[in-house]
Design a protein around this motif. Structure first.
Motif, mmCIF file in Angstrom:
data_model
loop_
_atom_site.group_PDB
_atom_site.id
_atom_site.type_symbol
_atom_site.label_atom_id
_atom_site.label_comp_id
_atom_site.label_asym_id
_atom_site.label_seq_id
_atom_site.Cartn_x
_atom_site.Cartn_y
_atom_site.Cartn_z
ATOM 1 N N HIS A 290 50.658 43.735 64.527
ATOM 2 C CA HIS A 290 50.411 42.329 64.212
ATOM 3 C C HIS A 290 49.567 42.220 62.934
ATOM 4 C CE1 HIS A 290 49.311 38.134 64.683
ATOM 5 N NE2 HIS A 290 50.134 38.036 65.721
ATOM 6 N N PRO A 291 49.903 41.276 62.054
ATOM 7 C CA PRO A 291 49.124 41.115 60.815
ATOM 8 C C PRO A 291 47.624 40.930 61.062
ATOM 9 C CG PRO A 291 51.149 39.840 60.698
ATOM 10 C CD PRO A 291 51.074 40.384 62.081
ATOM 11 N N LYS A 292 47.236 40.223 62.126
ATOM 12 C CA LYS A 292 45.811 40.009 62.389
ATOM 13 C C LYS A 292 45.103 41.320 62.730
ATOM 14 C CE LYS A 292 45.882 35.174 63.865
ATOM 15 N NZ LYS A 292 45.549 34.212 64.963
ATOM 16 N N LEU A 294 45.950 44.254 61.536
ATOM 17 C CA LEU A 294 45.782 44.908 60.237
ATOM 18 C C LEU A 294 44.595 44.327 59.480
ATOM 19 C CD1 LEU A 294 49.523 45.142 59.106
ATOM 20 C CD2 LEU A 294 48.077 47.046 59.831
ATOM 21 N N GLU A 295 44.505 43.010 59.461
ATOM 22 C CA GLU A 295 43.411 42.344 58.735
ATOM 23 C C GLU A 295 42.045 42.719 59.302
ATOM 24 O OE1 GLU A 295 44.291 38.214 58.975
ATOM 25 O OE2 GLU A 295 45.731 38.238 57.313
ATOM 26 N N ASP A 300 45.585 44.875 54.204
ATOM 27 C CA ASP A 300 46.269 43.665 53.762
ATOM 28 C C ASP A 300 47.700 43.677 54.285
ATOM 29 O OD1 ASP A 300 47.435 41.515 52.526
ATOM 30 O OD2 ASP A 300 46.840 42.090 50.483
ATOM 31 N N PRO A 301 48.059 42.774 55.200
ATOM 32 C CA PRO A 301 49.412 42.770 55.762
ATOM 33 C C PRO A 301 50.492 42.434 54.739
ATOM 34 C CG PRO A 301 48.168 40.844 56.519
ATOM 35 C CD PRO A 301 47.211 41.732 55.810
ATOM 36 N N GLN A 302 50.069 41.958 53.569
ATOM 37 C CA GLN A 302 51.047 41.728 52.499
ATOM 38 C C GLN A 302 51.383 43.026 51.767
ATOM 39 O OE1 GLN A 302 52.530 38.777 52.092
ATOM 40 N NE2 GLN A 302 51.287 37.998 53.810
ATOM 41 N N THR A 305 52.495 47.681 56.280
ATOM 42 C CA THR A 305 53.011 47.317 57.598
ATOM 43 C C THR A 305 52.903 48.559 58.495
ATOM 44 O OG1 THR A 305 55.249 47.852 56.838
ATOM 45 C CG2 THR A 305 54.604 45.532 56.810
#
Length: 340
Positions: A290-292, A294-295, A300-302, A305
């Protein structure tokens, strides 16, 4: 008094000849030399003697005491030697008897399966990471996108030590701590094996069980990478004829998420009693990180991955060895364990 001392000495020596064990010897010592013994009683009458007789009788009393102590000590040594000889005789070993075969132990089936899982993922380039079984609520839940008021916490009935400390419910905290430690290093490619704890106890659940969770973080990681990794694992663990399918599911720390099934090894996927006539057996949960998550670990999820998966070791053992009750793995019944 001189005659009294001599009579006492002769009586003690005669009684000493009849002593048969150390307990009787101690009783004899107390009788003659104890605080209330016969020698003490004789010495108490020295006050009635004249000043000239006292040193003579005192010297004689000391001689009698020393003679009795020496005799008691010698008798005690003889009794101890005799007791030792009797003990050795009773414990005598016949060295001509054939030896007894000792059964060699084997590794528990759970750990045989765990070793095999670790070997498979090592061969795919994963390294092993380990962590504490007592964990902070932050790493067990919050850093995995499960805040305190999140309903997903109801999916894991946990063992709390304090409001902020608990027995870990999965090995996912190892993934979070590894990401924090290695940030911004890439790639991260680990599996996290270990014991976890949840309040479950029936034929297919245990309050303590084993998990292996996997994590891969890098640039351009796709769901296809996850599927390929899991397919490779299944074929190496269960055989090249096995197939997999991924079903949409929900986990707070992955998005999208999927449950993975493998084709039934009994019927080959056509449907039978073992697979409830579906042709498939559920085996693990997985998804893209999940991006959160990673953050919160500094990524940075951008830019990056990743994927993650969780495997229940007991589940793999039950499928691999056709075990229908999880509890036999923890009963320590040699009749069961010796089959492996």
């Amino acid at each position: 008094m001189r005659e009294q001392l001599e009579q006492m000495r002769l009586a003690a020596v005669n009684e000493l000849k009849l002593i048969a064990d150390l307990e009787q010897l101690e009783q004899l010592r107390v009788k003659y030399l104890g605080k209330k013994g016969e020698l003490t009683q004789v010495l108490r009458g020295m006050g009635k003697l004249s000043p000239e007789e006292r040193p003579v009788i005192g010297q004689l009393a000391n001689q009698v005491k020393e003679q009795l102590e020496a005799a008691l000590r010698s008798k005690g040594e003889d009794l101890e030697k005799a007791a030792q000889q009797e003990k050795l005789k009773a414990e005598e070993i016949d060295v001509t008897l054939p030896g007894r075969k000792f059964n060699s132990g084997t590794r528990h089936p759970l750990y045989q399966v765990l070793d095999e899982i670790e070997d498979i993922f090592r061969n795919m380039g994963f390294t092993i990471a380990e962590g504490s079984e007592i964990e902070l609520d932050y790493y067990n839940f919050e850093a995995l996108n499960i805040p305190k008021d999140h309903p997903a916490r109801d999916m894991q009935d946990s063992f709390y030590i304090t409001e902020e400390v608990l027995l870990r419910t999965h090995t996912s905290p190892v993934q979070v701590r590894t990401m924090e430690k290695k940030h911004p290093q890439l790639p991260i490619k680990i599996i996290a094996p270990g014991k976890v704890y949840r309040r479950d106890d029936d034929a297919t659940h245990s309050p303590m069980f084993h998990q292996v969770e996997g994590l891969l973080i890098d640039k351009n990681v796709t769901f296809g990478d996850l599927k390929g990794t899991l397919l490779t694992f299944v074929k190496r663990m269960f055989g090249q004829d096995r197939r997999i399918r991924l079903r949409p599911s929900y986990f707070p720390f992955t998005e999208p998420s999927a449950e993975m099934d493998i084709s039934c090894g009994v019927c080959g996927g056509s449907g039978c009693r073992a697979c409830s006539n579906t042709g498939w057996l559920e085996i693990l949960g997985s998804g893209l990180v999940h991006p959160k998550v990673l953050e919160m670990s500094g990524y940075d999820p951008q830019e990056v991955t990743g994927f993650a998966f969780g495997i229940g070791v007991e589940r793999i053992a039950m499928l691999k060895y056709d075990i229908d009750d999880l509890r036999v793995l923890f009963d320590n019944d040699l009749r069961f364990l010796q089959q492996f």
